[in-house]
Scaffold this active site. Sequence first.
Site, PDB file in Angstrom:
ATOM      1  CG  ASP A 161      -9.919 -38.764  14.053  1.00 42.84           C
ATOM      2  OD1 ASP A 161     -10.230 -38.821  14.798  1.00 42.84           O
ATOM      3  OD2 ASP A 161      -9.515 -39.420  12.482  1.00 42.84           O
ATOM      4  CG  ASP A 190     -13.122 -42.044  15.953  1.00 40.07           C
ATOM      5  OD1 ASP A 190     -12.460 -42.189  17.257  1.00 40.07           O
ATOM      6  OD2 ASP A 190     -12.402 -41.984  15.152  1.00 40.07           O
ATOM      7  CG  ASP A 194      -7.299 -40.946  15.236  1.00 39.97           C
ATOM      8  OD1 ASP A 194      -6.421 -41.098  16.230  1.00 39.97           O
ATOM      9  OD2 ASP A 194      -8.283 -41.741  15.275  1.00 39.97           O
ATOM     10  NE  ARG A 243      -8.544 -46.952  19.977  1.00 40.94           N
ATOM     11  CZ  ARG A 243      -9.252 -46.289  19.250  1.00 40.94           C
ATOM     12  NH1 ARG A 243      -9.089 -45.644  18.502  1.00 40.94           N
ATOM     13  NH2 ARG A 243      -9.734 -47.974  18.915  1.00 40.94           N
TER      14      ARG A 243
END
Length: 520
Positions: A161, A190, A194, A243
């Site tokens: 992340d 990734d 987040d 996302r």
Amino acid sequence: MRRPVALRLQAALGTLALAAATGVVLAMPEAAAAAGGATGYATQNGGTTGGAGGQTVRATTGTAIHQALCGRADSATPITIEVEGTINHGNTSKVSGDSCSTAADKIELKQISNVTIVGVGSGAVFDQLGIHIRESSNIIIQNVTVRNVKKSGSPTSNGGDAIGMESGVRNVWVDHTTLEASGGESAGFDGLFDMKDNTQYVTLSYSVLRNSGRGGLIGSSESDRSNGYVTFHHNKYENIDSRTPLLRGGTSHIYNNHYASLNESGINSRAGAKAKVDSNYFEDSKDVLGTFYTDQAGYWQVAGNIFDNVTWSEPGDDTNPAGPDPRSNTTVSIPYSYALDDASCVPAVVAATAGANKGLKVSDGSCAPQNPDPTPTDPDPTDPTEPSPDPTDPTDPPSGTNLSLGAGADGSSKASGTSYGNVRDGDPATHWSPAGTTGSVSVKWPSPTTVSKVRVREAAGSEGAIRSYRLVDHGTGRVLATGSGAGVAGFPAVSLTKLTLEITGASGTPKVAEFETYAG
């Protein structure tokens, strides 16, 4: 006007030898708070002010960032860490202390509060090194680039992340950042942004997220519904598979973002999440809003969005796109004020404002980018009870010899046909310009020289281009003065060998004809 704050030099930095070894430099005795002020949900729950009111230090390595955190009196002592240069695995190590809990493979903001990390000077790049926020509160991250953080391959960092938050995080403002990868999960990357395990009151603003399989998520699983109250505004999502973001539970406000080339899906509201989706511009994308890859529904309230060349899938057991004619299926009440740009101008506004090293420009809802207030958290300058740190009136013209004449000069960048030396040649017909709208130029002397006043003169025809600036003692990193517009600035007399004019906001390309310096 700024209130002076007592220094705790030993607690903050240890010995001078340790500071030199780690790259930490004392910049000034109070926090140069992030430009502008927090927006969105980060303004709630008591607000987000980061390191305002504390020390400011300069760091050029990841180790120096950790040292600055660990050198504080305690884990809640406010601090602003100004970062310049490339932060990577080679210059980042674990540092121990009572006020920190750090790691060698990431920038670790764990069990701490009241911290600002802001990119300055020629810029701050976190290369293959993620930023991890855990069990922390009141954090500001501004004007930095985080790129190519991997969870597999080599080197790895932060679970792949770029910026990740988890475990009871509260009040985070991430602003004017560039978060990017070079591929999807199969390439080792990734999420870019987040949040999970009870993370709340977060704003992501004026940022660019691009070239990744996953933009970001709220909630790590369908059962992780403890997160929420997150605002996303004036961001650019580009070349993202999915996302943008993924929402599991909680409430989000998503407005004035520009979405381009969303390859599989976009805003994925599921598992009871509610999203207010206002005046965004979606183009050249697929399934930009809905519930995807689950049968646990999420909800949305839509208004004012533009869908330009967007395609939609047919509904299925685990696919519930909001289009092709998106309608609201819930209502969301927003507790803070905000100004909406019309969706039609969002691509232009976001292009001019979003990302690191863009001058921290913002929008006021007029579809015209604005320069930030250079000292937004200062007390009211009209308050007659406020003390001034300046012993001289900066509106008075300087007197004596212009110390810049015959001095040396350098800077961060220069536009074609301009020269650093033009700012100290005494000729108003010549000038220096940065390569972009922001940058820095310095005058320097072979021996310590006392300065207490400067005058910045813009070239004819460019008057008013400089909107905000800082004057920095290059040797210590201390900010001597900030201001808006060219002219005269005064500060307590200081002996130095190099004085830097950092232009932090401009309308167009600034042209500095003369950077004059005076003893009084």
